[in-house]
Design a protein around this motif. Sequence first.
Motif, PDB file in Angstrom:
ATOM      1  N   ALA A 436       0.890  -1.138   0.047  1.00  0.00           N
ATOM      2  CA  ALA A 436      -0.056  -0.076   0.140  1.00  0.00           C
ATOM      3  C   ALA A 436       0.885   1.280  -0.001  1.00  0.00           C
ATOM      4  O   ALA A 436       2.119   1.334  -0.198  1.00  0.00           O
ATOM      5  CB  ALA A 436      -0.959   0.070   1.279  1.00  0.00           C
ATOM      6  N   GLU A 437       0.348   2.437   0.096  1.00  0.00           N
ATOM      7  CA  GLU A 437       0.897   3.578   0.114  1.00  0.00           C
ATOM      8  C   GLU A 437       0.376   4.441   1.250  1.00  0.00           C
ATOM      9  O   GLU A 437      -0.759   4.460   1.411  1.00  0.00           O
ATOM     10  CB  GLU A 437       0.706   4.544  -1.067  1.00  0.00           C
ATOM     11  N   LEU A 444      -4.551   9.022   8.723  1.00  0.00           N
ATOM     12  CA  LEU A 444      -5.692   8.197   7.884  1.00  0.00           C
ATOM     13  C   LEU A 444      -6.930   8.382   8.958  1.00  0.00           C
ATOM     14  O   LEU A 444      -7.074   7.947   9.980  1.00  0.00           O
ATOM     15  CB  LEU A 444      -5.116   6.732   7.739  1.00  0.00           C
ATOM     16  N   THR A 458      -7.777  13.070   0.527  1.00  0.00           N
ATOM     17  CA  THR A 458      -7.555  12.052  -0.248  1.00  0.00           C
ATOM     18  C   THR A 458      -8.140  10.872   0.076  1.00  0.00           C
ATOM     19  O   THR A 458      -7.810  10.160   1.072  1.00  0.00           O
ATOM     20  CB  THR A 458      -5.993  12.052  -0.481  1.00  0.00           C
ATOM     21  N   GLU A 459      -9.219  10.342  -0.780  1.00  0.00           N
ATOM     22  CA  GLU A 459      -9.851   9.077  -0.461  1.00  0.00           C
ATOM     23  C   GLU A 459      -8.946   8.009  -0.863  1.00  0.00           C
ATOM     24  O   GLU A 459      -8.342   8.065  -1.815  1.00  0.00           O
ATOM     25  CB  GLU A 459     -11.145   9.093  -1.191  1.00  0.00           C
ATOM     26  N   THR A 460      -8.993   6.965   0.040  1.00  0.00           N
ATOM     27  CA  THR A 460      -8.496   5.650  -0.230  1.00  0.00           C
ATOM     28  C   THR A 460      -9.038   4.507   0.584  1.00  0.00           C
ATOM     29  O   THR A 460     -10.208   4.714   0.944  1.00  0.00           O
ATOM     30  CB  THR A 460      -6.936   5.974   0.328  1.00  0.00           C
ATOM     31  N   LYS A 461      -8.469   3.412   0.614  1.00  0.00           N
ATOM     32  CA  LYS A 461      -9.039   2.377   1.270  1.00  0.00           C
ATOM     33  C   LYS A 461      -7.933   1.988   2.322  1.00  0.00           C
ATOM     34  O   LYS A 461      -6.689   1.881   2.323  1.00  0.00           O
ATOM     35  CB  LYS A 461      -9.095   1.162   0.431  1.00  0.00           C
ATOM     36  N   ASP A 462      -8.531   1.690   3.625  1.00  0.00           N
ATOM     37  CA  ASP A 462      -7.572   1.136   4.532  1.00  0.00           C
ATOM     38  C   ASP A 462      -7.058  -0.153   4.063  1.00  0.00           C
ATOM     39  O   ASP A 462      -7.639  -1.161   3.733  1.00  0.00           O
ATOM     40  CB  ASP A 462      -8.420   0.769   5.808  1.00  0.00           C
ATOM     41  N   GLU A 468     -13.355   2.090   3.862  1.00  0.00           N
ATOM     42  CA  GLU A 468     -13.151   3.364   3.321  1.00  0.00           C
ATOM     43  C   GLU A 468     -12.565   4.399   4.138  1.00  0.00           C
ATOM     44  O   GLU A 468     -12.816   4.288   5.371  1.00  0.00           O
ATOM     45  CB  GLU A 468     -14.618   4.109   3.085  1.00  0.00           C
ATOM     46  N   TRP A 471      -7.066  10.357   3.783  1.00  0.00           N
ATOM     47  CA  TRP A 471      -5.913  10.761   4.295  1.00  0.00           C
ATOM     48  C   TRP A 471      -6.036  12.356   4.415  1.00  0.00           C
ATOM     49  O   TRP A 471      -6.486  12.991   3.540  1.00  0.00           O
ATOM     50  CB  TRP A 471      -4.723  10.665   3.493  1.00  0.00           C
TER      51      TRP A 471
END
Length: 707
Positions: A436-437, A444, A458-462, A468, A471
């Motif tokens: 992951a990054e 987060l 900044t939307e991302t995934k755990d 959902e 950042w």
Amino acid sequence: MAERGEILANMRTLSHGNLAVPVLLLAILAMVTLPVPPFILDGLFTFNIALSLVVLLVSVYTGRPLDFAVFPTILLVATLLRLALNVASTRVVLLNGHTGGDAAGKVIQAFGEVVVGGNYVVGMVVFVILVIINFVVVTKGAGRISEVSARFTLDAMPGKQMAIDADMNSGLIDQDEARLRRSEIAQEADFYGSMDGASKFVRGDAVAGILILLINILGGLGIGMLQHDLPFGTAMRLYALLTIGDGLVAQIPSLLLSTATAIIVTRVSTTQDMGNQVVTQMFESPRSLAMAAVILGIMGSIPGMPHVAFLGLAAIAGGMAWLIFDRRRKAEAAEQAEVAAETAAEAEKPAEGEIPELGWDDVQPVDVLGLEVGYRLIPLVDKNQNGQLLSRIKGVRKKLSQELGFLMPSVHIRDNLDLAPNAYRITLMGVRSGSAEVYPERELAINPGQVFGKIQGTETKDPAFGMEAVWIDPEQREQAQTLGYTVVDASTVVATHLNQVMHKHAHELIGHEEVGRLLEMLGRQSPKLAEQFPEKVPVNVLLKVLQNLLSEGIPVRDIRTIAEAIVEAAQKSQDPGQLTAAVRIALSRLIAETVSGGEETLPVITLEPDLEQLLVKSIHQSRQAGAGEETVALEPGMAERLQKSLNDAARRQEVAGKPAILLVAAPIRAMLARFVRYGGAQMHVLSYQEVPDDRQITIVATVGQDG
């Protein structure tokens, strides 16, 4: 003897100061109702001023507001004391004011004559200014901050508690630390709630000071002129000076306590007191002082300006700027010298063309667990840069080792320039198992399933659980927690992901070395039982049984029960599958506790009798043919329908907040466990024999061939 011991204990308790507050409250009541001699008033007024000074200084030197959690109570008691003193001094002023300036004691006389020069007009102006400062500026601002702090603290409590749960689940903290943090959150909410109420007392005290001043002057004029036949000018001078002295004696401690209230509610929780924070944050850089010195010097050079004051202060500011600059320059020189020493040490290594003789040391073994990081993530694992990831990984390993029952292998961390700057990769036996990054300078915010709004970022995934997430900047942490997000830093994200990978692949992390250590522990607990290994049961068979248990999330902490079940079942068969089934029955209580989450009743999903009989028959036919359970194959259409039905049932249980447990006959349990695991359903598979006698079951769904 018991009664005597209880009496002595009570006496010791009283001697430790538990009578102080009741005695003080009784004294306040006595001051309100009984006449107080002037010399006692002097002592009480002096004590009131000293108490206010002590409270103010404690507020300045307190690192965190919670370190002075008793402040709201002290504020209330001090306010009551000051009001009681006003009542007592008013009684004395009105009764004896006609006799002279010292009628109400030396303290009131000093404030009325010395502080304002004996001029009651000047005293009135000074008193009004103090009241305006206290009431309009300090008290109003502190009250508003207390109100906002209380509201935001209460709104942020759920998010903070979920963050504590996340840290505990990832192994970063233990239960004691989690309990302590939850207690601190509750204390913080109580403190700011109390401060919100206590600030109203200070505000009311300021209003009471104005009313008491007017009442005393009017009452004194009436008593002096009507009862003691004093001229208006004499009565005004005597009673006005006494009243102003009384008001100043009360307003100065009130202003000190209001200032202490403002300092407490505007503090940011750190390990430094207020003085250290000011020095660290205001005078860390010499640039501000240097610019201030230049501006003061220019202003001091203008004709007509007070040159000594401006130029003197400019010289002081310039000198402080030079001292700070010189200190930073020496620190940078020392750091450069250290880097030069390291470079010289590198230069002493063999030249590039000199290749030493090869040996087995040049053959690097594959890391059992590895963590590769991009170059921007290096500060996370560097202790010299306050990196927290190493300690987090240590906490994860400790927690998993305690939960699963064997020592987790060390995590080999290295940088990898082939990765993206913010990327990391988790490897298992040299093969990637997760990546992951993350952003070290951000945090987060994870959506646990229900939040009260969206937050910018900044939307991302755990990476650990696929939830959902966003950042966000560290300044948005309180806002995100108020909205219901669980907020963690980048180190926690990586550690939690690593924890999930290690837990999922625990059966691959245990080997012969770990089994040998478990047998050594068993030898210390049950020497006779440990002697059965490896004579009757080979170590590789024990290893296979432990791997089977761990693959389904069953801990191997109870090595004694596991060994006893294996030794007993090994007399009939050495097959690891059958030995695993025997061990699972012996561990039925542990398994039920693990899969049920502590609930007394097990909600189970069952198969239709026809389907179950069909699967049992297929298993028996496979065994008779000597093929084993692993070769049993279902008709593709039926397998797809069955997998879909099981996934739907597991999803319904997850939505209801209940564990998904499939209860089947013992012969097909292992086969269905593999079938469910490969299909991706989050479901535990138990046999009827694995349900403890003290547990009840409730059938919540039945799955058939047609779904």
